[in-house]
Design a protein around this motif. Sequence first.
Motif, PDB file in Angstrom:
ATOM      1  N   MET A 174       8.477   9.093   1.204  1.00 48.40           N
ATOM      2  CA  MET A 174       8.654   8.256   0.021  1.00 48.40           C
ATOM      3  C   MET A 174       8.397   8.881  -1.337  1.00 48.40           C
ATOM      4  O   MET A 174       9.131   8.835  -2.264  1.00 48.40           O
ATOM      5  CB  MET A 174       7.816   7.125   0.357  1.00 48.40           C
ATOM      6  N   PHE A 175       6.997   9.761  -1.541  1.00 43.58           N
ATOM      7  CA  PHE A 175       6.719  10.201  -2.402  1.00 43.58           C
ATOM      8  C   PHE A 175       7.536  11.548  -2.973  1.00 43.58           C
ATOM      9  O   PHE A 175       7.770  12.012  -4.193  1.00 43.58           O
ATOM     10  CB  PHE A 175       5.276  10.332  -2.633  1.00 43.58           C
ATOM     11  N   VAL A 176       8.046  12.291  -1.926  1.00 42.98           N
ATOM     12  CA  VAL A 176       8.788  13.301  -2.085  1.00 42.98           C
ATOM     13  C   VAL A 176       9.983  12.994  -2.595  1.00 42.98           C
ATOM     14  O   VAL A 176      10.647  13.573  -3.491  1.00 42.98           O
ATOM     15  CB  VAL A 176       9.140  14.197  -0.826  1.00 42.98           C
ATOM     16  N   ASN A 177      10.794  11.827  -2.135  1.00 32.11           N
ATOM     17  CA  ASN A 177      11.952  11.381  -2.549  1.00 32.11           C
ATOM     18  C   ASN A 177      11.750  10.846  -4.025  1.00 32.11           C
ATOM     19  O   ASN A 177      12.439  11.108  -4.753  1.00 32.11           O
ATOM     20  CB  ASN A 177      12.331  10.156  -1.540  1.00 32.11           C
ATOM     21  N   SER A 202      11.736   1.352   1.071  1.00 35.03           N
ATOM     22  CA  SER A 202      10.424   1.651   2.130  1.00 35.03           C
ATOM     23  C   SER A 202      10.729   0.791   3.381  1.00 35.03           C
ATOM     24  O   SER A 202      10.304   1.026   4.524  1.00 35.03           O
ATOM     25  CB  SER A 202       9.140   1.133   1.365  1.00 35.03           C
ATOM     26  N   SER A 203      11.704  -0.200   3.355  1.00 32.93           N
ATOM     27  CA  SER A 203      12.139  -1.096   4.503  1.00 32.93           C
ATOM     28  C   SER A 203      12.723   0.156   5.732  1.00 32.93           C
ATOM     29  O   SER A 203      12.733   0.019   7.061  1.00 32.93           O
ATOM     30  CB  SER A 203      13.186  -2.169   4.554  1.00 32.93           C
ATOM     31  N   VAL A 204      13.272   1.284   5.139  1.00 26.45           N
ATOM     32  CA  VAL A 204      13.660   2.039   5.839  1.00 26.45           C
ATOM     33  C   VAL A 204      12.588   2.957   7.118  1.00 26.45           C
ATOM     34  O   VAL A 204      13.166   3.175   8.094  1.00 26.45           O
ATOM     35  CB  VAL A 204      14.647   3.091   5.344  1.00 26.45           C
ATOM     36  N   ILE A 219       1.664   8.985  -6.528  1.00 24.54           N
ATOM     37  CA  ILE A 219       1.782  10.493  -6.304  1.00 24.54           C
ATOM     38  C   ILE A 219       3.136  10.849  -6.547  1.00 24.54           C
ATOM     39  O   ILE A 219       3.416  11.976  -7.239  1.00 24.54           O
ATOM     40  CB  ILE A 219       1.582  10.587  -4.788  1.00 24.54           C
ATOM     41  N   GLY A 220       4.212  10.120  -6.428  1.00 23.70           N
ATOM     42  CA  GLY A 220       5.636  10.624  -6.811  1.00 23.70           C
ATOM     43  C   GLY A 220       5.708  10.524  -8.628  1.00 23.70           C
ATOM     44  O   GLY A 220       6.250  11.643  -8.841  1.00 23.70           O
ATOM     45  N   GLU A 276       0.822  -1.224  -0.002  1.00 22.06           N
ATOM     46  CA  GLU A 276      -0.079   0.184  -0.023  1.00 22.06           C
ATOM     47  C   GLU A 276       0.743   1.360   0.080  1.00 22.06           C
ATOM     48  O   GLU A 276       0.485   2.231  -0.654  1.00 22.06           O
ATOM     49  CB  GLU A 276      -1.070  -0.091   1.334  1.00 22.06           C
ATOM     50  N   LEU A 277       2.051   1.254   0.940  1.00 22.39           N
ATOM     51  CA  LEU A 277       2.589   2.507   0.850  1.00 22.39           C
ATOM     52  C   LEU A 277       3.302   2.658  -0.150  1.00 22.39           C
ATOM     53  O   LEU A 277       3.474   3.702  -0.850  1.00 22.39           O
ATOM     54  CB  LEU A 277       3.928   2.276   2.154  1.00 22.39           C
ATOM     55  N   SER A 278       4.053   1.633  -0.815  1.00 19.29           N
ATOM     56  CA  SER A 278       4.650   1.675  -2.014  1.00 19.29           C
ATOM     57  C   SER A 278       3.893   2.191  -3.247  1.00 19.29           C
ATOM     58  O   SER A 278       4.201   2.945  -4.030  1.00 19.29           O
ATOM     59  CB  SER A 278       5.483   0.397  -2.592  1.00 19.29           C
TER      60      SER A 278
END
Length: 223
Positions: A97-100, A162-164, A34-35, A26-28
């Motif tokens: 995540m999406f900013v990066n 994302s594991s970070v 968005i990214g 879901e996060l990814s």
Amino acid sequence: MNYDFQFDAVYAAWPMLLEGTLRTIELSMAAMVIGLLIAIVCAWGKTSGIAPLRWAIDAYIEIIRNTPFLVQLFFFYFALPSLGVQWSATTAALVAMFVNLGAFSTEILRAGIESIPKGQVEAGLALNLKRYQVFMHVVLRPALKTIFPALSSQFILMMLTSSVVSAISADDLASVAANIQSDTFRSFEIYIVVTVIYFLLSLAFMGLFKLLWQRFLYYPEGR
């Protein structure tokens, strides 16, 4: 080697591992969508000819590309709340995540846009298309076709990165694995299974991107 392998603890914790895997997906996927939108807007801004906009986008890209993702994650989770921005660990992880991803994807997309012949753009304008129509239909789709392999690789890299976010206790697969390990002390068993899960996730995303390529971007050069 006298190590006693015990995978019972992993099997007993499979509902938690499944939940962590789903949260990572879901996060990814949210960060990818968005990214990509951020990258499209920023790539358009960099090629629009508006100098202040280009400078702002360049500053954003350089800051993100030249600082560690972990530091960016801590900034969104620990620094911004001191200024009154309150959000959960999961939300902070998603924003980081999406900013990066947006910054790195912008440069990939810009390279694709600049590979489009100027004559193709001029032909679109000659057909009385508006500039945003030329960008969306004449420039963006061929550019995405050109850079899709690099872009999909960047997306998969972000899924693995994302594991970070477990560093701020966001509910992802790595965070769940750390919790299980601290309860069972079966480090090898837990992390070999988590390694396999991340590997399978990479393969699954590669398959998904291949389907997207065939459905939306694959067409003969003469079309």
